[in-house]
Design an enzyme around this catalytic site. Structure first.
Site, short mmCIF file in Angstrom:
data_model
loop_
_atom_site.label_atom_id
_atom_site.label_comp_id
_atom_site.label_asym_id
_atom_site.label_seq_id
_atom_site.Cartn_x
_atom_site.Cartn_y
_atom_site.Cartn_z
N HIS A 1 -8.27 4.29 -3.37
CA HIS A 1 -6.96 3.78 -2.98
C HIS A 1 -6.34 2.92 -4.09
O HIS A 1 -6.27 1.69 -3.97
CB HIS A 1 -7.12 2.97 -1.67
N CYS B 1 0.81 -1.23 0.00
CA CYS B 1 0.00 0.00 0.00
C CYS B 1 0.84 1.28 0.00
O CYS B 1 0.42 2.27 -0.58
CB CYS B 1 -0.98 -0.01 1.17
N CYS C 1 -14.96 0.94 4.85
CA CYS C 1 -13.88 0.44 3.99
C CYS C 1 -13.68 1.37 2.79
O CYS C 1 -14.65 1.88 2.23
CB CYS C 1 -14.22 -0.94 3.45
#
Lengths: 393, 393
Positions: free
Chosen positions: B336, B89, B210
């Site tokens: 993301h 990430c 989320c």
């Protein structure tokens, strides 16, 4: 002249081969522990402030992502920052380059580089090379490595009269060197006739013109140049760092008889180090195929364009010659675990320049060695690193 | 105090979303062109000497390998060295960090960083996240991201009395911010009730706890700090660079209510920049889940351990609050795309610190902003970067 920011104070590698009995993690651990043990005056692992891991596909952690974090954990250094670098065949060399930038930036005094690759644990269809081009509109059309390099060979033969026999001499030389190297995957000398009679892979490349698929890992410990003597009386300094790219599609390339990325990377490295090819005692170059080594001679300035075949014929690049190339056996004999290859080349230079290469030792005069790693999509990526025992600055 | 080696002089990003109509290459090109166009006094692409590409899985080039070389070609800079960084990430943040090291090393004056990821072009089974753990003896056992973060949430609730409502307030805040950001994937405010009633993913995380799966790309142009004024009157300097790891297996972690990697990375960055949390005007932090943002508050020193829930309740981290966090909408609203996320966070800070964030602008007083990116196998990898408009040194 020359850069004087980074020194290598330890290297390690595991014997390359088909290592079905070693996990990815075990390979990384062993290469790291050997590098650590090699530091003359010792190095406390707690001094290591950052790590770089060069790897194309870390099999044990899935087919996609490893993330540098695994390096830290695997070698017992959880806590330190670790970057994973992936850059095709020069992956290990680029990890080493980024680690050098880290030290030269002033942010870190002591860092670790590990290159590692599992090439044999999966089937060919599921392999790294088999999947690397999947889904790509051009690269997926059967463009494996031999198919990409073969036209370079035919064009070189056409333009310069390079022969199959000259190419075979590269395999003979490097397998001869590899037979002397306990780290090499293949340790058996071959003859020109054996090369020419080995099975066809893709004209004009026979099987022995191609490097094998090999598992392996290698590691290096880098420190600030001015701190090097804490760790050893005989540090090896990083004198030049070159890296460059070319157009990534074969159709865009200006020439098939030279690799533009190599030429550019070499210019950068020579300029930075303040040396010329005449100053080199030894070179480890990217001989993924025999033709590649001949072209590297030309691109790196070891001889004039088109003269690569004659250079190998004169024996100048063998052990005992004017400029020994690939005393380790090169990728042809030592093997080519992508992420590990560049770091292993640099480890070989470290040993050679320190006079520790035993049965394959070159004569060290000027104290300069050159490393060259080539590849990536479209043979468009090259790294050239120059190491030296001489202190600059 | 403070580092003064590297300045950001341009940033660009594409609006994040489900970008089925854009290829990976088109995303990279557009982010790069926007960064180039953003440089106040202009920057000739020929000045760019090196590139770093942060990406976890470059879909168009196969499932395994892209190699940095593609970045050079895609943006018309074939020739320059380009490194691909992959680090889970925080991939984009680590690419930015390595680019900073390159400039700080003295080797390069002007460099490019691009972060990019395609998250939506493949099925869930074939997706990056789905395949990331394939073949791994522990990670493959269904340990998806929500399953990894959920026990941190339940433990935080158990130890500190953190509530589902407090977590929901993070989603409400960030979706509220995202509604003001033209780059955000989701641009619709949500209520606490909507968050609590959204479908369960993994207790105690509902769907709106989320972040979504999102495609995107972002870019930044970095130069030597002492050259920054050639390009702009208002450079943003890199004041602190922190990165750290933790044990990569959940079972090895000392605590479930803090991310040790974040704490370590923050300590490094604050020390390097010579600032404390009280000096920050704005922060972009890794809110992959609502609980993560609450834990980040504590790990980054915005409040005491266990006080994250109270901090969001008091509204101190919303626009207009004492320390606005994620004015961009964060990962929860902006999305993301792994390789792009860190670079996009830094782009947001650049805009915020220069007063260019329009409807989501924070009040700039001290001129410091903090970026935080977390993840990797076992939530064991964190990057913290501090940017500032203040010239140091």
């Amino acid at each position: 002249m020359g850069w004087n920011r980074v020194a290598v104070v330890g290297v390690g590698m595991i014997p390359f081969g088909e290592l079905f009995d070693l996990s990815y993690e075990a390979m990384v651990q062993e290469a790291y522990l050997r590098a650590l043990a090699s530091v003359d005056r010792g190095l406390d692992p707690r001094e290591i402030q950052a790590g770089w891991l060069g790897t194309c596909r870390p099999l044990a952690h899935g087919t996609e992502t490893l993330a540098g974090v695994s390096l830290a954990g695997v070698v017992g250094l959880a806590g330190i920052p670790c970057t994973r670098v992936e850059n095709g065949c020069p992956t290990g060399s680029d990890a080493f380059r980024n680690a050098c930038l880290g030290v030269a930036s002033g942010l870190y005094d002591v860092v670790l580089v590990v290159g590692a690759e599992k090439m044999r644990d999966k089937s060919t269809e599921e392999s790294l090379l088999g999947r690397a081009t999947q889904g790509h509109p051009v690269f997926q059309r059967g463009e494996s490595a031999p198919i990409t390099f073969a036209p370079q060979a035919t064009r070189h033969m056409h333009e310069y009269g390079t022969t199959k026999e000259q190419m075979a001499l590269v395999a003979v030389k490097n397998h001869g060197h590899g037979a002397r190297n306990p780290y090499a995957h293949h340790r058996r000398p071959v003859t020109v006739e054996q090369v020419l009679r080995s099975p066809w892979v893709c004209y004009p490349l026979n099987l022995l013109d191609c490097c094998p698929q090999t598992d392996g890992a290698a590691a290096a410990l880098l420190v600030r140049a001015d701190l090097a003597e804490r760790y050893t009386d005989r540090p090896v300094y990083v004198a030049g760092l070159g890296m460059a790219t070319d157009h990534q599609y074969i159709v865009e390339k200006a020439s098939f008889t030279t690799f533009a990325a190599t030429v550019r990377a070499a210019q950068q490295a020579y300029r930075m180090a303040g040396v010329t090819p005449a100053d080199l005692d030894v070179a480890e170059v990217h001989d993924c195929f025999t033709i590649t080594e001949l072209m590297n001679y030309e691109d790196l300035g070891f001889c004039a364009p088109g003269e690569g075949g004659k250079l190998i014929e004169r024996g100048e690049t063998g052990l005992g010659g004017r400029l020994p190339v690939n005393p380790s056996g090169g990728l042809l004999a030592k093997g080519h675990p992508l992420g590990a290859s560049g770091v292993a080349q640099l480890a070989e230079l470290y040993w050679q320049l320190r006079g520790e290469a035993a049965g394959r030792q070159v004569e060290v005069r000027s104290g300069y060695g050159l490393q060259h790693n080539l590849g990536g999509t479209g043979i468009a990526n090259a790294v050239v690193t120059i190491l030296t025992t001489r202190r600059h600055g």
